[in-house]
Design an enzyme around this catalytic site. Structure first.
Site, PDB file in Angstrom:
ATOM      1  N   LYS A   1       0.853  -1.188   0.000  1.00  8.96           N
ATOM      2  CA  LYS A   1       0.000   0.000   0.000  1.00  8.96           C
ATOM      3  C   LYS A   1       0.892   1.241   0.000  1.00  8.96           C
ATOM      4  CE  LYS A   1      -2.619   2.859   2.727  1.00  8.96           C
ATOM      5  NZ  LYS A   1      -3.309   3.230   3.949  1.00  8.96           N
TER       6      LYS A   1
ATOM      7  N   GLY B   1      -7.653   9.055  10.466  1.00  8.95           N
ATOM      8  CA  GLY B   1      -7.806   9.156  11.921  1.00  8.95           C
ATOM      9  C   GLY B   1      -8.912  10.095  12.370  1.00  8.95           C
TER      10      GLY B   1
ATOM     11  N   ALA C   1      -9.377   5.265   4.984  1.00 11.57           N
ATOM     12  CA  ALA C   1      -9.231   6.392   5.925  1.00 11.57           C
ATOM     13  C   ALA C   1     -10.522   7.163   6.143  1.00 11.57           C
ATOM     14  CB  ALA C   1      -8.152   7.365   5.485  1.00 11.57           C
ATOM     15  N   GLY C   2     -10.718   7.529   7.404  1.00  8.17           N
ATOM     16  CA  GLY C   2     -11.818   8.419   7.764  1.00  8.17           C
ATOM     17  C   GLY C   2     -13.073   7.712   8.243  1.00  8.17           C
TER      18      GLY C   2
ATOM     19  N   ASN D   1      -8.475   1.691  10.276  1.00  9.16           N
ATOM     20  CA  ASN D   1      -7.646   1.407  11.442  1.00  9.16           C
ATOM     21  C   ASN D   1      -8.233   2.033  12.702  1.00  9.16           C
ATOM     22  OD1 ASN D   1      -5.042   0.380  12.540  1.00  9.16           O
ATOM     23  ND2 ASN D   1      -4.834   2.535  13.082  1.00  9.16           N
ATOM     24  N   THR D   2      -8.293   3.365  12.718  1.00 13.84           N
ATOM     25  CA  THR D   2      -8.628   4.074  13.950  1.00 13.84           C
ATOM     26  C   THR D   2     -10.011   3.708  14.488  1.00 13.84           C
ATOM     27  OG1 THR D   2      -7.290   5.877  13.070  1.00 13.84           O
ATOM     28  CG2 THR D   2      -8.612   6.374  15.000  1.00 13.84           C
TER      29      THR D   2
HETATM   30  C1  LIG Z   1      -3.594   2.079   8.589  1.00 15.05           C
HETATM   31  C2  LIG Z   1      -3.483   2.932   7.427  1.00 15.05           C
HETATM   32  O1  LIG Z   1      -3.071   2.524   6.387  1.00 15.05           O
HETATM   33  C3  LIG Z   1      -3.901   4.342   7.568  1.00 15.05           C
HETATM   34  O2  LIG Z   1      -2.973   5.175   6.963  1.00 15.05           O
HETATM   35  C4  LIG Z   1      -5.217   4.422   6.932  1.00 15.05           C
HETATM   36  O3  LIG Z   1      -5.302   5.411   6.041  1.00 15.05           O
HETATM   37  C5  LIG Z   1      -6.344   4.288   7.900  1.00 15.05           C
HETATM   38  O4  LIG Z   1      -6.989   5.462   8.261  1.00 15.05           O
HETATM   39  P1  LIG Z   1      -8.029   5.436   9.483  1.00 15.05           P
HETATM   40  O5  LIG Z   1      -7.230   5.283  10.712  1.00 15.05           O
HETATM   41  O6  LIG Z   1      -8.739   6.759   9.393  1.00 15.05           O
HETATM   42  O7  LIG Z   1      -8.964   4.295   9.265  1.00 15.05           O
END
Ligand SMILES: CC(=O)[C@@H](O)[C@H](O)COP(=O)(O)O
Length: 332
Positions: free
Chosen positions: A175, A236, A262-263, A284-285
Protein backbone atom coordinates in the site's frame (compact mmCIF):
# COMPACT_ATOMS: atom_id res chain seq x y z
CA UNK A 1 -42.86 16.38 -32.01
CA UNK A 2 -40.83 18.19 -34.67
CA UNK A 3 -40.91 17.63 -38.42
CA UNK A 4 -37.76 15.51 -38.28
CA UNK A 5 -39.52 12.88 -36.13
CA UNK A 6 -37.72 13.74 -32.91
CA UNK A 7 -39.07 14.78 -29.54
CA UNK A 8 -37.56 16.88 -26.78
CA UNK A 9 -36.91 15.40 -23.35
CA UNK A 10 -34.81 16.12 -20.27
CA UNK A 11 -32.41 13.42 -19.06
CA UNK A 12 -30.70 13.98 -15.71
CA UNK A 13 -31.26 17.71 -16.05
CA UNK A 14 -29.99 17.97 -19.65
CA UNK A 15 -32.15 18.67 -22.69
CA UNK A 16 -31.97 16.08 -25.46
CA UNK A 17 -33.72 15.29 -28.69
CA UNK A 18 -34.49 11.64 -29.35
CA UNK A 19 -36.37 9.65 -32.00
CA UNK A 20 -40.09 9.47 -31.44
CA UNK A 21 -41.30 6.05 -30.32
CA UNK A 22 -38.20 5.14 -28.28
CA UNK A 23 -38.77 3.14 -25.12
CA UNK A 24 -36.86 3.68 -21.87
CA UNK A 25 -34.88 0.51 -22.59
CA UNK A 26 -33.93 1.91 -26.06
CA UNK A 27 -32.76 5.11 -24.42
CA UNK A 28 -30.69 3.23 -21.84
CA UNK A 29 -29.06 1.28 -24.67
CA UNK A 30 -28.40 4.49 -26.60
CA UNK A 31 -26.69 5.90 -23.51
CA UNK A 32 -24.50 2.80 -23.35
CA UNK A 33 -26.19 1.51 -20.17
CA UNK A 34 -27.52 -2.01 -19.69
CA UNK A 35 -31.30 -1.67 -19.07
CA UNK A 36 -31.13 -4.32 -16.34
CA UNK A 37 -28.71 -2.10 -14.42
CA UNK A 38 -30.60 1.19 -14.53
CA UNK A 39 -33.34 2.66 -12.40
CA UNK A 40 -35.52 5.27 -14.09
CA UNK A 41 -37.69 7.99 -12.68
CA UNK A 42 -40.13 9.43 -15.25
CA UNK A 43 -41.79 12.72 -14.38
CA UNK A 44 -40.94 12.07 -10.71
CA UNK A 45 -42.40 8.55 -10.67
CA UNK A 46 -40.26 5.45 -10.46
CA UNK A 47 -40.73 3.15 -13.46
CA UNK A 48 -40.55 -0.58 -12.58
CA UNK A 49 -37.42 -1.95 -14.21
CA UNK A 50 -39.37 -4.88 -15.69
CA UNK A 51 -41.39 -2.43 -17.86
CA UNK A 52 -38.56 -0.34 -19.33
CA UNK A 53 -38.91 -2.05 -22.70
CA UNK A 54 -42.62 -1.19 -22.86
CA UNK A 55 -42.69 2.42 -21.70
CA UNK A 56 -42.58 4.73 -24.72
CA UNK A 57 -40.99 8.12 -24.01
CA UNK A 58 -43.25 11.12 -24.64
CA UNK A 59 -42.40 14.63 -25.76
CA UNK A 60 -41.49 16.74 -22.71
CA UNK A 61 -40.76 13.78 -20.43
CA UNK A 62 -38.31 14.47 -17.60
CA UNK A 63 -36.19 11.44 -16.81
CA UNK A 64 -33.69 10.67 -14.06
CA UNK A 65 -31.59 7.66 -14.89
CA UNK A 66 -29.43 6.04 -12.25
CA UNK A 67 -26.89 3.47 -13.31
CA UNK A 68 -25.89 0.69 -10.93
CA UNK A 69 -22.27 0.18 -11.80
CA UNK A 70 -20.69 -3.21 -11.43
CA UNK A 71 -22.42 -5.37 -8.87
CA UNK A 72 -21.62 -8.98 -8.28
CA UNK A 73 -23.49 -12.05 -9.40
CA UNK A 74 -26.43 -12.04 -7.01
CA UNK A 75 -27.23 -15.66 -7.71
CA UNK A 76 -23.81 -16.92 -6.71
CA UNK A 77 -23.11 -17.52 -3.03
CA UNK A 78 -19.41 -16.72 -3.39
CA UNK A 79 -18.69 -13.02 -3.66
CA UNK A 80 -14.98 -12.66 -3.87
CA UNK A 81 -12.71 -9.94 -5.23
CA UNK A 82 -9.28 -10.08 -6.74
CA UNK A 83 -6.28 -7.80 -6.58
CA UNK A 84 -2.98 -8.54 -8.27
CA UNK A 85 -4.19 -12.08 -8.95
CA UNK A 86 -4.93 -12.81 -5.28
CA UNK A 87 -8.55 -13.52 -4.43
CA UNK A 88 -10.23 -12.64 -1.14
CA UNK A 89 -13.71 -13.13 0.26
CA UNK A 90 -13.42 -10.56 3.06
CA UNK A 91 -13.78 -6.98 1.83
CA UNK A 92 -12.48 -5.43 5.02
CA UNK A 93 -8.80 -4.58 5.41
CA UNK A 94 -7.70 -3.56 8.87
CA UNK A 95 -4.71 -1.69 10.22
CA UNK A 96 -2.23 -2.58 12.93
CA UNK A 97 -1.62 0.76 14.62
CA UNK A 98 -2.97 2.41 17.79
CA UNK A 99 -3.91 -0.86 19.57
CA UNK A 100 -3.12 -1.40 23.24
CA UNK A 101 -0.91 -4.32 22.30
CA UNK A 102 -0.41 -6.98 19.61
CA UNK A 103 -2.77 -9.31 21.46
CA UNK A 104 -5.69 -6.89 21.23
CA UNK A 105 -4.79 -6.20 17.61
CA UNK A 106 -4.87 -9.91 16.80
CA UNK A 107 -8.23 -10.38 18.55
CA UNK A 108 -9.70 -7.49 16.55
CA UNK A 109 -8.35 -8.88 13.29
CA UNK A 110 -9.94 -12.24 14.07
CA UNK A 111 -13.29 -10.61 14.88
CA UNK A 112 -13.18 -8.51 11.71
CA UNK A 113 -12.77 -11.57 9.50
CA UNK A 114 -10.14 -9.60 7.58
CA UNK A 115 -7.88 -11.59 5.28
CA UNK A 116 -5.52 -8.65 4.79
CA UNK A 117 -3.85 -6.50 7.43
CA UNK A 118 -1.87 -3.43 6.58
CA UNK A 119 1.37 -2.77 8.41
CA UNK A 120 3.37 0.47 8.59
CA UNK A 121 6.82 -0.76 7.64
CA UNK A 122 8.53 2.07 9.49
CA UNK A 123 6.55 1.63 12.70
CA UNK A 124 5.71 -2.02 13.25
CA UNK A 125 8.38 -4.60 13.89
CA UNK A 126 8.06 -7.45 11.44
CA UNK A 127 11.71 -8.29 10.99
CA UNK A 128 13.72 -7.85 14.24
CA UNK A 129 13.45 -11.17 16.11
CA UNK A 130 14.82 -9.61 19.32
CA UNK A 131 11.80 -7.29 19.73
CA UNK A 132 8.13 -8.34 20.01
CA UNK A 133 6.93 -9.22 16.52
CA UNK A 134 3.47 -8.71 15.04
CA UNK A 135 3.91 -11.93 13.09
CA UNK A 136 3.86 -13.88 16.39
CA UNK A 137 0.28 -12.72 16.89
CA UNK A 138 -1.07 -12.43 13.35
CA UNK A 139 0.09 -15.38 11.28
CA UNK A 140 1.37 -14.23 7.87
CA UNK A 141 0.63 -17.71 6.53
CA UNK A 142 -3.07 -17.17 7.22
CA UNK A 143 -3.41 -13.40 6.80
CA UNK A 144 -1.95 -11.42 3.91
CA UNK A 145 0.36 -8.65 5.07
CA UNK A 146 0.05 -5.42 3.12
CA UNK A 147 3.08 -3.26 3.96
CA UNK A 148 2.30 0.45 3.83
CA UNK A 149 4.33 3.62 3.72
CA UNK A 150 2.53 5.52 6.49
CA UNK A 151 4.72 8.41 7.63
CA UNK A 152 6.40 8.95 4.24
CA UNK A 153 6.26 12.52 2.91
CA UNK A 154 8.12 12.09 -0.38
CA UNK A 155 7.83 9.57 -3.19
CA UNK A 156 11.49 8.69 -2.78
CA UNK A 157 11.04 7.90 0.92
CA UNK A 158 8.03 5.70 0.14
CA UNK A 159 9.86 3.85 -2.62
CA UNK A 160 12.82 3.18 -0.33
CA UNK A 161 10.50 1.96 2.42
CA UNK A 162 8.81 -0.51 0.11
CA UNK A 163 12.09 -1.76 -1.34
CA UNK A 164 13.04 -2.44 2.27
CA UNK A 165 9.78 -4.31 2.88
CA UNK A 166 10.35 -6.46 -0.19
CA UNK A 167 13.85 -7.20 0.99
CA UNK A 168 12.62 -8.11 4.49
CA UNK A 169 9.55 -10.14 3.69
CA UNK A 170 9.34 -10.58 -0.07
CA UNK A 171 6.18 -8.47 -0.26
CA UNK A 172 5.33 -6.98 -3.62
CA UNK A 173 1.63 -6.30 -3.00
CA UNK A 174 1.96 -3.04 -1.08
CA UNK A 175 0.00 0.00 0.00
CA UNK A 176 1.55 3.23 -1.20
CA UNK A 177 0.77 6.34 0.81
CA UNK A 178 2.71 9.57 0.25
CA UNK A 179 1.53 12.28 2.57
CA UNK A 180 1.52 15.96 1.67
CA UNK A 181 1.53 17.52 5.15
CA UNK A 182 1.27 16.51 8.78
CA UNK A 183 -1.78 18.63 9.59
CA UNK A 184 -4.22 17.05 7.12
CA UNK A 185 -2.32 13.87 6.22
CA UNK A 186 -3.72 14.43 2.74
CA UNK A 187 -1.89 12.55 0.00
CA UNK A 188 0.56 14.45 -2.20
CA UNK A 189 -0.76 13.31 -5.56
CA UNK A 190 2.21 14.50 -7.64
CA UNK A 191 4.59 12.44 -5.52
CA UNK A 192 2.09 9.58 -5.27
CA UNK A 193 1.78 9.32 -9.06
CA UNK A 194 5.52 9.44 -9.57
CA UNK A 195 6.11 6.76 -6.93
CA UNK A 196 3.35 4.56 -8.38
CA UNK A 197 5.07 4.63 -11.78
CA UNK A 198 8.48 3.77 -10.33
CA UNK A 199 7.11 0.97 -8.13
CA UNK A 200 5.07 -0.58 -10.95
CA UNK A 201 8.16 -0.59 -13.19
CA UNK A 202 10.09 -2.37 -10.43
CA UNK A 203 7.46 -5.11 -10.28
CA UNK A 204 5.57 -3.92 -7.20
CA UNK A 205 1.79 -4.10 -7.14
CA UNK A 206 0.82 -0.85 -5.49
CA UNK A 207 -2.58 -0.31 -3.93
CA UNK A 208 -2.62 3.45 -3.72
CA UNK A 209 -4.02 5.81 -1.08
CA UNK A 210 -5.27 8.89 -2.91
CA UNK A 211 -7.58 11.88 -2.97
CA UNK A 212 -11.22 11.23 -3.81
CA UNK A 213 -10.82 12.53 -7.34
CA UNK A 214 -11.96 10.45 -10.34
CA UNK A 215 -9.34 11.99 -12.63
CA UNK A 216 -6.50 11.27 -10.20
CA UNK A 217 -7.83 7.71 -10.00
CA UNK A 218 -7.56 7.32 -13.78
CA UNK A 219 -4.00 8.68 -13.74
CA UNK A 220 -3.09 6.15 -11.04
CA UNK A 221 -4.58 3.33 -13.09
CA UNK A 222 -2.46 4.42 -16.09
CA UNK A 223 0.60 4.65 -13.85
CA UNK A 224 0.31 0.99 -12.77
CA UNK A 225 -1.72 1.00 -9.56
CA UNK A 226 -3.51 -2.28 -8.85
CA UNK A 227 -6.16 -0.73 -6.58
CA UNK A 228 -7.46 2.77 -5.96
CA UNK A 229 -7.84 3.74 -2.30
CA UNK A 230 -9.52 7.13 -1.96
CA UNK A 231 -9.86 8.69 1.46
CA UNK A 232 -13.35 8.96 2.87
CA UNK A 233 -12.15 11.71 5.23
CA UNK A 234 -8.77 12.62 6.75
CA UNK A 235 -6.84 9.73 8.31
CA UNK A 236 -7.81 9.16 11.92
CA UNK A 237 -10.65 11.71 11.82
CA UNK A 238 -13.54 9.24 11.98
CA UNK A 239 -15.66 11.73 10.05
CA UNK A 240 -17.08 9.17 7.63
CA UNK A 241 -17.44 9.52 3.88
CA UNK A 242 -17.48 13.23 3.11
CA UNK A 243 -18.11 13.05 -0.62
CA UNK A 244 -20.28 10.20 -1.82
CA UNK A 245 -20.46 11.64 -5.32
CA UNK A 246 -16.72 11.53 -5.97
CA UNK A 247 -16.38 8.04 -4.50
CA UNK A 248 -19.15 6.84 -6.81
CA UNK A 249 -17.50 8.55 -9.80
CA UNK A 250 -14.22 6.81 -9.00
CA UNK A 251 -16.01 3.45 -8.85
CA UNK A 252 -17.67 4.16 -12.21
CA UNK A 253 -14.50 5.38 -13.88
CA UNK A 254 -12.00 2.62 -13.13
CA UNK A 255 -11.75 -1.07 -13.78
CA UNK A 256 -9.56 -1.50 -10.69
CA UNK A 257 -10.79 -2.44 -7.21
CA UNK A 258 -11.73 0.69 -5.23
CA UNK A 259 -11.38 0.57 -1.45
CA UNK A 260 -12.25 3.51 0.75
CA UNK A 261 -9.19 4.08 2.91
CA UNK A 262 -9.23 6.39 5.93
CA UNK A 263 -11.82 8.42 7.76
CA UNK A 264 -14.29 5.67 8.63
CA UNK A 265 -15.65 6.35 12.12
CA UNK A 266 -18.42 3.87 12.65
CA UNK A 267 -20.13 0.89 11.07
CA UNK A 268 -22.63 2.85 8.97
CA UNK A 269 -19.72 4.65 7.22
CA UNK A 270 -18.39 1.29 6.08
CA UNK A 271 -21.84 0.26 4.86
CA UNK A 272 -22.15 3.51 2.86
CA UNK A 273 -18.82 2.84 1.13
CA UNK A 274 -20.02 -0.59 0.11
CA UNK A 275 -23.42 0.70 -1.02
CA UNK A 276 -21.61 3.13 -3.31
CA UNK A 277 -20.15 0.11 -5.10
CA UNK A 278 -16.70 0.08 -3.54
CA UNK A 279 -14.84 -3.20 -3.58
CA UNK A 280 -13.92 -2.88 0.06
CA UNK A 281 -12.90 -0.67 2.96
CA UNK A 282 -9.63 -0.21 4.82
CA UNK A 283 -9.75 1.14 8.33
CA UNK A 284 -7.65 1.41 11.44
CA UNK A 285 -8.63 4.07 13.95
CA UNK A 286 -12.36 3.32 14.07
CA UNK A 287 -11.58 -0.16 15.41
CA UNK A 288 -8.41 0.53 17.41
CA UNK A 289 -9.86 3.56 19.24
CA UNK A 290 -13.31 2.09 19.91
CA UNK A 291 -14.08 1.48 23.59
CA UNK A 292 -14.29 -2.20 22.71
CA UNK A 293 -12.09 -2.75 19.64
CA UNK A 294 -13.00 -6.41 19.27
CA UNK A 295 -16.73 -5.70 19.31
CA UNK A 296 -16.27 -2.82 16.86
CA UNK A 297 -14.27 -5.11 14.56
CA UNK A 298 -17.23 -7.50 14.51
CA UNK A 299 -19.58 -4.57 13.81
CA UNK A 300 -17.41 -3.47 10.88
CA UNK A 301 -17.44 -6.99 9.46
CA UNK A 302 -21.24 -7.03 9.58
CA UNK A 303 -21.48 -3.51 8.10
CA UNK A 304 -19.21 -4.27 5.17
CA UNK A 305 -21.14 -7.45 4.45
CA UNK A 306 -24.53 -5.71 4.77
CA UNK A 307 -23.44 -2.80 2.54
CA UNK A 308 -22.13 -5.19 -0.06
CA UNK A 309 -25.33 -7.27 -0.08
CA UNK A 310 -27.42 -4.13 -0.33
CA UNK A 311 -25.36 -2.94 -3.31
CA UNK A 312 -25.71 -6.28 -5.04
CA UNK A 313 -29.43 -6.36 -4.38
CA UNK A 314 -29.87 -2.91 -6.02
CA UNK A 315 -31.65 -0.28 -3.97
CA UNK A 316 -35.18 0.88 -4.81
CA UNK A 317 -35.60 4.17 -6.63
CA UNK A 318 -36.31 7.32 -4.63
CA UNK A 319 -39.78 8.85 -4.89
CA UNK A 320 -40.74 12.45 -4.35
CA UNK A 321 -44.02 11.47 -2.74
CA UNK A 322 -45.46 8.67 -0.62
CA UNK A 323 -46.39 5.37 -2.14
CA UNK A 324 -48.58 3.05 -0.03
CA UNK A 325 -46.90 -0.16 1.04
CA UNK A 326 -50.19 -2.07 0.80
CA UNK A 327 -52.15 -1.95 -2.45
CA UNK A 328 -55.04 0.54 -2.36
CA UNK A 329 -56.96 -1.05 -5.24
CA UNK A 330 -60.00 -3.14 -4.33
CA UNK A 331 -60.48 -1.68 -0.85
CA UNK A 332 -63.87 -2.43 0.68
C1 LIG B 1 -3.59 2.08 8.59
C2 LIG B 1 -3.48 2.93 7.43
O1 LIG B 1 -3.07 2.52 6.39
C3 LIG B 1 -3.90 4.34 7.57
O2 LIG B 1 -2.97 5.18 6.96
C4 LIG B 1 -5.22 4.42 6.93
O3 LIG B 1 -5.30 5.41 6.04
C5 LIG B 1 -6.34 4.29 7.90
O4 LIG B 1 -6.99 5.46 8.26
P1 LIG B 1 -8.03 5.44 9.48
O5 LIG B 1 -7.23 5.28 10.71
O6 LIG B 1 -8.74 6.76 9.39
O7 LIG B 1 -8.96 4.30 9.26
Amino acid sequence: MSVDGTISIVVNGEHRRIRQGMTLADLANDLGLAPEKVAVERNLLVVPRSTLAEVVIADGDELEIVHFVGGGDVSSGEDSWTVAEKTFTSRLIVGTGKYKDFEQNAAAVAASGAQIVTVAVRRVNVSDPKAPMLTDYIDPKKITYLPNTAGCFTGEEAIRTLRLAREAGGWDLVKLEVLGEARTLYPDMVETLRATEVLAKEGFKPMVYCVDDPIAAKRLEDAGAVAIMPLGAPIGSGLGIQNRVTIRLIVEGTSLPVLVDAGVGTASDAAVAMELGCTGVLMNTAIAEAKDPVLMAAAMKAAVEAGRMSYRAGRMGRRMYADPSSPLAGLI
